[in-house]
Design an enzyme around this catalytic site. Structure first.
Site, short mmCIF file in Angstrom:
data_model
loop_
_atom_site.label_atom_id
_atom_site.label_comp_id
_atom_site.label_asym_id
_atom_site.label_seq_id
_atom_site.Cartn_x
_atom_site.Cartn_y
_atom_site.Cartn_z
N ASP A 83 -14.42 18.57 18.50
CA ASP A 83 -15.83 18.70 18.87
C ASP A 83 -16.02 18.19 20.29
OD1 ASP A 83 -15.31 16.26 16.93
OD2 ASP A 83 -16.77 15.59 18.40
N HIS B 290 0.80 -1.24 0.00
CA HIS B 290 0.00 0.00 0.00
C HIS B 290 0.83 1.28 0.00
CE1 HIS B 290 -2.51 -3.24 1.70
NE2 HIS B 290 -3.46 -2.67 1.00
N ARG C 102 -3.92 16.58 4.57
CA ARG C 102 -3.19 17.19 5.70
C ARG C 102 -1.70 16.83 5.61
NH1 ARG C 102 -5.95 21.13 8.60
NH2 ARG C 102 -7.96 20.36 9.25
N GLY D 93 -4.03 14.03 15.00
CA GLY D 93 -5.42 13.88 14.58
C GLY D 93 -6.35 14.67 15.48
N THR D 94 -7.63 14.36 15.35
CA THR D 94 -8.63 15.07 16.15
C THR D 94 -9.35 14.08 17.05
OG1 THR D 94 -10.30 14.79 14.43
CG2 THR D 94 -9.04 16.85 14.41
N MET E 68 -10.20 7.39 16.76
CA MET E 68 -10.43 6.12 16.08
C MET E 68 -9.16 5.33 15.69
SD MET E 68 -13.75 7.07 13.75
CE MET E 68 -14.14 5.35 13.46
N1 HPA Z 1 -15.74 10.28 17.78
C1 HPA Z 1 -14.77 9.55 17.24
N2 HPA Z 1 -13.73 10.08 16.63
C2 HPA Z 1 -13.65 11.42 16.57
C3 HPA Z 1 -14.62 12.23 17.11
C4 HPA Z 1 -15.72 11.63 17.76
O1 HPA Z 1 -16.62 12.31 18.25
N3 HPA Z 1 -14.27 13.53 16.86
C5 HPA Z 1 -13.10 13.49 16.20
N4 HPA Z 1 -12.72 12.21 16.01
#
Ligand code: HPA
Length: 234
Positions: free
Chosen positions: A203, A4, A24, A89-90, A179
């Site tokens: 968030d 990959h 990104r 990441g977020t 995740m």
């Molecule tokens: N859940 C899972 N993964 C995420 C979230 C979430 O609310 N926000 C950013 N990544």
């Protein structure tokens, strides 16, 4: 070349930053690295190598979720001699006191994934960040004056989860939902490499607040700086 990732031997640095979004990765390469070279475009999961403060660094997109990230990180560890992997990441916050735009340094990662059951059966492994990387990231965040927390996150397989399982994690002090990190830390343990996840709160799952697109860009830049300064002097 691996299945990959299209890089030839030597084209990927020993230290790799791992955003989920390949665009990104491209943004980071173009804005932070000197002389960036793209080494793979398979599935548009872009990867670049350049230098930062004189240190060779790669940035590789991983996609979303543990199965996707696991493919890229396994190939980086197994075939390309990568020693240091830093996810950027977020996450969604699940503690009232955590604020949108905060940066979380994930010391450990729980998961609801079936992957650990496949690896460990009834045994329960504790996916943990590399302490040296965590220390460096903490120092970099302090030096840059960026608000940050150190603690546990949870890597879920369901972004849209109507069971609200996050409430269980929240009761045990977990800071946020994302995740990928649990599998990243597990692979680092298996291959005896170092890994860390640096996350910005995009968030708030409790309050429903979300960062604007502009805020996401700013916080991404802050997080990228911490990650680059973390690996710059290794
Ligand atoms: N859940 C899972 N993964 C995420 C979230 C979430 O609310 N926000 C950013 N990544």
């Amino acid at each position: 070349m691996s299945t990959h990732i299209a890089a030839k031997e030597g084209e990927i640095a020993q230290a790799v930053l791992l955003p989920g979004d390949p665009l990104r990765a491209q943004y980071m390469a173009e804005h932070f690295l000197e002389n960036p070279q793209c080494y793979t475009t398979i599935r548009n999961m872009l990867g670049f190598t350049g230098t930062y403060k004189g240190k060779r660094v790669s940035v590789q997109g991983t996609g979303m979720g543990q199965p996707s990230m696991s493919i890229y990180v396994t190939e980086l560890f197994r075939f390309y001699g990568v020693t240091t992997a830093v996810r950027i990441g977020t996450c969604g916050a699940i503690q009232a006191e955590t604020q949108v735009r905060d940066i979380i340094l994930a010391a450990s990662a729980c998961t609801d994934s079936a992957i650990p059951r496949q690896r460990f059966g009834d045994l329960c492994f504790a996916p943990t960040a590399d302490f040296g990387l965590l220390q460096r990231a903490h120092h970099a965040a302090e030096t840059l004056g960026l608000r940050h927390l150190v603690g546990t996150v949870a890597s879920t397989d369901l972004f849209y989860d109507d069971r609200e399982n996050w409430k269980v994690w929240a009761r045990y002090g977990v800071l946020g939902m994302e995740m990928e990190s649990a599998e990243l830390y597990t692979l680092a343990a298996l291959f005896r490499r170092r890994a860390l996840a640096i996350l910005t709160v995009s968030d708030h799952i409790v309050t429903g607040e979300a960062a604007s697109a502009e805020e996401r860009q700013t916080t991404f830049t802050d997080m990228a700086r911490i990650a680059l300064d973390t690996v710059a002097e290794l």
